[in-house]
Design an enzyme around this catalytic site. Structure first.
Site, PDB file in Angstrom:
ATOM      1  N   HIS A   1       6.043  11.328   3.521  1.00 49.89           N
ATOM      2  CA  HIS A   1       5.820  11.523   4.947  1.00 49.89           C
ATOM      3  C   HIS A   1       7.017  10.773   5.897  1.00 49.89           C
ATOM      4  O   HIS A   1       7.589   9.846   5.761  1.00 49.89           O
ATOM      5  CB  HIS A   1       4.561  10.716   5.524  1.00 49.89           C
TER       6      HIS A   1
ATOM      7  N   THR B   1      -3.132   8.158   8.273  1.00 47.99           N
ATOM      8  CA  THR B   1      -3.954   8.575   7.219  1.00 47.99           C
ATOM      9  C   THR B   1      -4.344   6.868   6.744  1.00 47.99           C
ATOM     10  O   THR B   1      -4.990   6.889   5.778  1.00 47.99           O
ATOM     11  CB  THR B   1      -3.451   9.134   5.892  1.00 47.99           C
ATOM     12  N   THR B   2      -3.905   5.953   7.526  1.00 48.80           N
ATOM     13  CA  THR B   2      -4.287   4.736   6.973  1.00 48.80           C
ATOM     14  C   THR B   2      -4.589   3.926   8.374  1.00 48.80           C
ATOM     15  O   THR B   2      -4.548   4.489   9.504  1.00 48.80           O
ATOM     16  CB  THR B   2      -3.053   3.813   6.483  1.00 48.80           C
TER      17      THR B   2
ATOM     18  N   HIS C   1       2.958   9.041  -0.662  1.00 49.37           N
ATOM     19  CA  HIS C   1       1.617   8.673  -1.346  1.00 49.37           C
ATOM     20  C   HIS C   1       1.640   9.320  -2.744  1.00 49.37           C
ATOM     21  O   HIS C   1       2.238  10.248  -2.920  1.00 49.37           O
ATOM     22  CB  HIS C   1       0.594   9.481  -0.287  1.00 49.37           C
TER      23      HIS C   1
ATOM     24  N   HIS D   1       0.725  -1.148   0.137  1.00 51.46           N
ATOM     25  CA  HIS D   1      -0.200   0.039   0.001  1.00 51.46           C
ATOM     26  C   HIS D   1       0.792   1.244   0.145  1.00 51.46           C
ATOM     27  O   HIS D   1       0.389   2.433  -0.204  1.00 51.46           O
ATOM     28  CB  HIS D   1      -0.921   0.169   1.262  1.00 51.46           C
TER      29      HIS D   1
HETATM   30  C1  SG4 Z   1       1.618   4.029   5.062  1.00 50.67           C
HETATM   31  O1  SG4 Z   1       1.022   3.026   4.824  1.00 50.67           O
HETATM   32  C2  SG4 Z   1       3.027   3.473   5.527  1.00 50.67           C
HETATM   33  O2  SG4 Z   1       3.394   2.386   4.809  1.00 50.67           O
HETATM   34  C3  SG4 Z   1       2.624   3.179   7.119  1.00 50.67           C
HETATM   35  O3  SG4 Z   1       4.079   2.711   7.632  1.00 50.67           O
HETATM   36  C4  SG4 Z   1       2.285   4.080   7.944  1.00 50.67           C
HETATM   37  O4  SG4 Z   1       1.995   3.776   8.955  1.00 50.67           O
HETATM   38  C5  SG4 Z   1       0.982   4.676   7.444  1.00 50.67           C
HETATM   39  O5  SG4 Z   1       1.136   5.108   5.930  1.00 50.67           O
HETATM   40  C6  SG4 Z   1       0.343   5.910   8.336  1.00 50.67           C
HETATM   41  O6  SG4 Z   1       1.283   7.010   8.115  1.00 50.67           O
HETATM   42  O7  SG4 Z   1       2.127   8.988   8.033  1.00 50.67           O
HETATM   43  N1  SG4 Z   1       0.263   8.390   6.261  1.00 50.67           N
HETATM   44  S1  SG4 Z   1       0.782   8.340   7.747  1.00 50.67           S
HETATM   45  O8  SG4 Z   1      -0.144   8.752   8.523  1.00 50.67           O
HETATM   46  O9  SG4 Z   1       3.871   5.013   9.956  1.00 50.67           O
HETATM   47  C7  SG4 Z   1       2.739   4.258  10.235  1.00 50.67           C
HETATM   48  C8  SG4 Z   1       4.367   1.439   8.203  1.00 50.67           C
HETATM   49  O10 SG4 Z   1       3.087   0.575   8.203  1.00 50.67           O
HETATM   50  C9  SG4 Z   1       2.171   4.056  11.511  1.00 50.67           C
HETATM   51  C10 SG4 Z   1       5.860   1.069   8.530  1.00 50.67           C
HETATM   52 ZN    ZN Z   2       1.540   8.668   4.917  1.00 45.40          ZN
END
Ligand code: SG4
Ligand code: ZN
Length: 259
Positions: free
Chosen positions: A115, A197-198, A92, A63
């Site tokens: 990010h 955001t996920t 993203h 993703h």
């Molecule tokens: C992305 O899916 C990353 O792969 C995730 O990293 C990340 O989760 C997630 O986005 C949410 O992060 O800055 N967009 S965000 O709010 O950093 C985390 C992993 O799963 C917890 C390593």
């Molecule tokens: Zn992100």
């Protein structure tokens, strides 16, 4: 996995992803004319100028593409309540260059958003940080696509073919992380309290989104180069449009740093 990819369905499995009234989700639209907050000075990006030892790992998670960073970098200042260890960065993007970023600036989307994820240093791990309303600080950087090649992104670009499919990992020699940030105007950023955001969409993130974008070339863009499935032959599904929809602020304070 189809359902997992639809942000509007996340709430079925992750209750905190439901955008209820009064919730503070991310991303949001950022407005050029936001109130300036004179106490928001530049962040201290410790170790961002150094070339650290060891190696970093770039992984296709299905993703997103995540670069796990070693030790030695931390973020503080700029109104953050403490020091945050830098652990990883990810991207993203869209399917065409008119979309891709998660945050919007005056309702405009950039082709990509990077990010840089940081955990409050009082927490031993992510699980513990997700229990703290200010457990994470994420730095958001808009990325524009231009005719100019950005050599600073080349080691990531070079590794992309090795992580084309979900689950693949490639080591990258560390470089000064500062190279990936906009080369000027780091004093200009937006700040608000939001969420991942996920899934699990935890509302524990102090967001810093830089106003000035950095850039890459068309050839360096991820859009057609990364797949979200493990299969190498048949179902080659492009990993695209991995950005969440914009959420209302519900009266949350959103600040712009002093200029
Ligand atoms: C992305 O899916 C990353 O792969 C995730 O990293 C990340 O989760 C997630 O986005 C949410 O992060 O800055 N967009 S965000 O709010 O950093 C985390 C992993 O799963 C917890 C390593
Ligand atoms: Zn992100």
């Amino acid at each position: 996995d189809e359902e997992h990819c639809d942000p509007y369905a996340w709430g079925d499995n992750y209750p905190s992803c439901h955008p209820l009234l009064e919730s503070h989700h991310s991303p949001i639209n950022l407005d050029h004319q936001l109130m300036k907050n004179q106490s928001l000075d530049s962040l201290h990006l410790e170790g961002f100028n150094l070339t650290h030892k060891g190696q970093w790992w770039l992984t296709n998670q299905g993703h997103s593409v995540v670069l796990e960073l070693g030790n030695g970098m931390q973020v503080s200042g700029g109104g953050l309540p403490g020091t945050y260890r830098t652990i990883q960065l990810h991207f993203h993007w869209g399917s065409v260059s008119s979309n891709g970023s998660e945050h919007t600036l005056d309702h405009l989307r950039f082709p990509m958003e990077m990010h840089i994820v940081n955990i409050k240093s009082t927490h031993p791990n992510l699980t513990s940080a997700l229990e703290d309303p200010t457990g994470l600080a994420v730095l958001g950087v808009f990325i524009d696509v231009t005719y100019l090649h950005n050599e600073n992104f080349q080691s990531i670009s070079n590794a992309l073919p090795s992580v084309a499919y979900k689950g693949q990992t490639k080591s990258i020699r560390p470089f000064p992380l500062m190279n990936l940030l906009p080369q000027n105007n780091l004093t200009q950023y937006y700040r608000y309290h939001g969420s991942l955001t996920t899934p699990p969409c935890s509302q524990v993130v102090l967001w810093t989104v830089y106003e000035v974008p950095t850039y890459i070339s068309w050839a360096q863009l991820f859009v057609k180069r990364i797949y979200s499935t493990e299969e190498l032959a048949d179902k080659q599904v492009h990993l695209q449009n991995n950005y969440r929809h914009i959420h209302p602020t519900y009266g949350r304070p959103v600040y712009a740093s002093k200029d």
